[in-house]
Scaffold this motif. Structure first.
Motif, PDB file in Angstrom:
ATOM      1  N   GLY A  64      -5.093 -92.001  23.087  1.00 43.42           N
ATOM      2  CA  GLY A  64      -4.959 -91.087  21.951  1.00 43.42           C
ATOM      3  C   GLY A  64      -5.144 -89.653  22.397  1.00 43.42           C
ATOM      4  N   MET A  65      -5.319 -88.778  21.442  1.00 42.20           N
ATOM      5  CA  MET A  65      -5.463 -87.347  21.732  1.00 42.20           C
ATOM      6  C   MET A  65      -6.683 -86.799  20.993  1.00 42.20           C
ATOM      7  SD  MET A  65      -2.302 -88.468  21.020  1.00 42.20           S
ATOM      8  CE  MET A  65      -2.098 -88.056  19.315  1.00 42.20           C
ATOM      9  N   TYR A  66      -7.329 -85.840  21.613  1.00 42.22           N
ATOM     10  CA  TYR A  66      -8.383 -85.110  20.912  1.00 42.22           C
ATOM     11  C   TYR A  66      -7.766 -83.960  20.124  1.00 42.22           C
ATOM     12  CZ  TYR A  66     -12.225 -87.558  23.112  1.00 42.22           C
ATOM     13  OH  TYR A  66     -13.113 -88.525  23.493  1.00 42.22           O
ATOM     14  N   ASP A  87      -0.681 -92.763   7.620  1.00 37.34           N
ATOM     15  CA  ASP A  87      -0.714 -94.204   7.940  1.00 37.34           C
ATOM     16  C   ASP A  87      -0.298 -94.499   9.378  1.00 37.34           C
ATOM     17  OD1 ASP A  87       1.973 -93.741   7.842  1.00 37.34           O
ATOM     18  OD2 ASP A  87       2.408 -95.112   6.195  1.00 37.34           O
ATOM     19  N   TRP A  88       0.083 -93.482  10.125  1.00 35.95           N
ATOM     20  CA  TRP A  88       0.453 -93.687  11.536  1.00 35.95           C
ATOM     21  C   TRP A  88      -0.672 -93.271  12.472  1.00 35.95           C
ATOM     22  CZ3 TRP A  88       0.674 -88.830  13.972  1.00 35.95           C
ATOM     23  CH2 TRP A  88       0.733 -87.731  13.099  1.00 35.95           C
ATOM     24  N   LEU A  89      -1.797 -92.853  11.897  1.00 33.41           N
ATOM     25  CA  LEU A  89      -2.862 -92.275  12.709  1.00 33.41           C
ATOM     26  C   LEU A  89      -4.206 -92.943  12.408  1.00 33.41           C
ATOM     27  CD1 LEU A  89      -2.449 -89.966  14.678  1.00 33.41           C
ATOM     28  CD2 LEU A  89      -3.110 -88.364  12.890  1.00 33.41           C
ATOM     29  N   LYS A 110      -5.375 -91.743  17.262  1.00 33.92           N
ATOM     30  CA  LYS A 110      -4.511 -92.700  17.970  1.00 33.92           C
ATOM     31  C   LYS A 110      -3.332 -93.060  17.071  1.00 33.92           C
ATOM     32  CE  LYS A 110      -7.778 -95.788  18.612  1.00 33.92           C
ATOM     33  NZ  LYS A 110      -8.615 -96.878  19.131  1.00 33.92           N
ATOM     34  N   CYS A 111      -2.149 -93.110  17.676  1.00 32.55           N
ATOM     35  CA  CYS A 111      -0.946 -93.392  16.875  1.00 32.55           C
ATOM     36  C   CYS A 111      -0.669 -94.884  16.839  1.00 32.55           C
ATOM     37  CB  CYS A 111       0.260 -92.724  17.502  1.00 32.55           C
ATOM     38  SG  CYS A 111       0.053 -90.975  17.631  1.00 32.55           S
ATOM     39  N   SER A 112      -0.286 -95.371  15.677  1.00 35.82           N
ATOM     40  CA  SER A 112       0.110 -96.776  15.567  1.00 35.82           C
ATOM     41  C   SER A 112       1.624 -96.902  15.599  1.00 35.82           C
ATOM     42  CB  SER A 112      -0.439 -97.391  14.282  1.00 35.82           C
ATOM     43  OG  SER A 112      -0.027 -96.622  13.182  1.00 35.82           O
ATOM     44  N   ARG A 113       2.316 -95.786  15.407  1.00 31.87           N
ATOM     45  CA  ARG A 113       3.785 -95.790  15.506  1.00 31.87           C
ATOM     46  C   ARG A 113       4.229 -94.335  15.707  1.00 31.87           C
ATOM     47  NH1 ARG A 113       5.500 -93.785  10.591  1.00 31.87           N
ATOM     48  NH2 ARG A 113       4.211 -94.286   8.789  1.00 31.87           N
ATOM     49  N   ALA A 114       5.553 -94.146  15.811  1.00 27.18           N
ATOM     50  CA  ALA A 114       6.055 -92.780  16.041  1.00 27.18           C
ATOM     51  C   ALA A 114       5.640 -91.864  14.888  1.00 27.18           C
ATOM     52  CB  ALA A 114       7.575 -92.819  16.160  1.00 27.18           C
ATOM     53  N   CYS A 115       5.241 -90.675  15.238  1.00 29.22           N
ATOM     54  CA  CYS A 115       4.749 -89.721  14.230  1.00 29.22           C
ATOM     55  C   CYS A 115       5.915 -89.016  13.544  1.00 29.22           C
ATOM     56  CB  CYS A 115       3.903 -88.659  14.919  1.00 29.22           C
ATOM     57  SG  CYS A 115       4.848 -87.673  16.099  1.00 29.22           S
ATOM     58  N   PRO A 116       5.679 -88.471  12.343  1.00 30.75           N
ATOM     59  CA  PRO A 116       6.608 -87.463  11.839  1.00 30.75           C
ATOM     60  C   PRO A 116       6.458 -86.248  12.752  1.00 30.75           C
ATOM     61  CG  PRO A 116       5.085 -88.244  10.142  1.00 30.75           C
ATOM     62  CD  PRO A 116       4.554 -88.716  11.452  1.00 30.75           C
ATOM     63  N   LEU A 153       4.336 -83.164  12.422  1.00 27.61           N
ATOM     64  CA  LEU A 153       2.892 -83.328  12.227  1.00 27.61           C
ATOM     65  C   LEU A 153       2.148 -83.650  13.512  1.00 27.61           C
ATOM     66  CD1 LEU A 153       2.761 -85.357   8.880  1.00 27.61           C
ATOM     67  CD2 LEU A 153       2.493 -82.898   9.221  1.00 27.61           C
ATOM     68  N   ARG A 154       2.864 -83.759  14.623  1.00 24.48           N
ATOM     69  CA  ARG A 154       2.182 -84.165  15.863  1.00 24.48           C
ATOM     70  C   ARG A 154       1.109 -83.138  16.235  1.00 24.48           C
ATOM     71  NH1 ARG A 154       6.535 -81.256  17.090  1.00 24.48           N
ATOM     72  NH2 ARG A 154       6.845 -80.290  19.129  1.00 24.48           N
ATOM     73  N   PRO A 155      -0.018 -83.628  16.781  1.00 24.60           N
ATOM     74  CA  PRO A 155      -1.116 -82.725  17.153  1.00 24.60           C
ATOM     75  C   PRO A 155      -0.722 -81.736  18.254  1.00 24.60           C
ATOM     76  CG  PRO A 155      -1.860 -85.012  17.098  1.00 24.60           C
ATOM     77  CD  PRO A 155      -0.361 -85.042  16.990  1.00 24.60           C
ATOM     78  N   LEU A 156      -1.517 -80.687  18.368  1.00 20.77           N
ATOM     79  CA  LEU A 156      -1.213 -79.666  19.380  1.00 20.77           C
ATOM     80  C   LEU A 156      -1.186 -80.260  20.788  1.00 20.77           C
ATOM     81  CD1 LEU A 156      -3.301 -76.635  18.045  1.00 20.77           C
ATOM     82  CD2 LEU A 156      -0.802 -76.827  18.122  1.00 20.77           C
ATOM     83  N   ALA A 157      -2.080 -81.200  21.056  1.00 17.51           N
ATOM     84  CA  ALA A 157      -2.123 -81.786  22.407  1.00 17.51           C
ATOM     85  C   ALA A 157      -0.760 -82.349  22.799  1.00 17.51           C
ATOM     86  CB  ALA A 157      -3.194 -82.886  22.464  1.00 17.51           C
ATOM     87  N   CYS A 158      -0.056 -82.948  21.827  1.00 15.00           N
ATOM     88  CA  CYS A 158       1.272 -83.509  22.112  1.00 15.00           C
ATOM     89  C   CYS A 158       2.297 -82.395  22.319  1.00 15.00           C
ATOM     90  CB  CYS A 158       1.734 -84.389  20.966  1.00 15.00           C
ATOM     91  SG  CYS A 158       0.604 -85.731  20.612  1.00 15.00           S
ATOM     92  N   ARG A 159       2.103 -81.296  21.603  1.00 17.20           N
ATOM     93  CA  ARG A 159       3.069 -80.195  21.690  1.00 17.20           C
ATOM     94  C   ARG A 159       2.981 -79.475  23.035  1.00 17.20           C
ATOM     95  NH1 ARG A 159       3.806 -78.276  15.729  1.00 17.20           N
ATOM     96  NH2 ARG A 159       3.049 -80.126  14.681  1.00 17.20           N
TER      97      ARG A 159
END
Ligand code: SF4
Ligand code: SF4
Length: 188
Positions: A45-47, A61-63, A87-93, A96-102
């Motif tokens: 997952g991501m902080y 519902d994906w987080l 933690k993601c349970s499926r692909a995010c919108p 809305l993805r967190p900054l860490a992913c960006r």
């Protein structure tokens, strides 16, 4: 009072980074989006950064959310409880993805003289990112956007301390020689 990021600044950072991607095409096609996949123990997952939780309702519902104690997870003493781990349970919108992913696969490194650079992330992860492994040329707009976002994040004393501590640890451990992707123009 020491500076901390406001909800408005987080909203701005989300707008700023919404469309920036490392490649023109979807880099997930290179690796079957391996950085979005869960492992067998469902522990990846991501902080979130302190205060970033304002960007979520907590009911996505994906987080899945975990509340970590900063003392137990090696965060600076200035970080408040809880540190949010998601933690993601499926692909995010995507918006809305967190900054860490960006920001991935880029991360900041601060030198003792206060100057900072962006490097490929040196986190020890259970997968290999082709952008890092093959050092693929990334979009200049992505790199500049991540640098601009980090120039704002580093004004928050808690985030600044975390990056300084991580940078010191990286230098002491001499993990792999960091590849400089972006260099700030002035010392801070
Ligand atoms: S692992 Fe790297 S290449 Fe693959 S989706 Fe994530 S950032 Fe893109
Ligand atoms: S929030 Fe989105 S981009 Fe980030 S790991 Fe989850 S699915 Fe991937």
């Amino acid at each position: 009072m020491k500076p901390i990021l406001t909800p408005e600044e987080y909203k701005y950072l989300y707008r700023l980074t919404e469309k920036a991607t490392p490649l023109k095409s979807d880099c997930g096609k290179l690796c079957n989006s391996i950085c979005c996949q869960q492992n067998e123990t469902d522990s990846l997952g991501m902080y979130l950064f302190p205060g970033e939780e304002v960007m979520f309702t907590g009911k996505e519902d994906w987080l899945a959310w975990e509340r970590h104690d900063p003392k137990e997870y090696d965060f600076p003493a200035s970080w408040p409880f809880p540190v949010n781990f998601v933690k993601c349970s499926r692909a995010c919108p995507r918006e809305l993805r967190p900054l860490a992913c960006r920001f991935y696969p880029l991360t900041p490194h601060i030198f003792k003289n206060g100057s900072w650079i962006l490097i490929y992330d040196t986190l020890d992860l259970p997968y290999r990112c082709p952008l890092i492994e093959e050092q693929l040329t990334m979009e200049p707009n992505f790199i500049e956007t991540v640098a601009k976002a980090w120039s704002i994040l580093l004004k928050d004393h808690r985030i600044n301390t975390l990056v300084r501590e991580d940078s010191e640890e990286r230098e002491n451990a001499s993990l792999r020689v960091p590849t400089v992707v972006w260099k700030s123009q002035k010392l801070r």
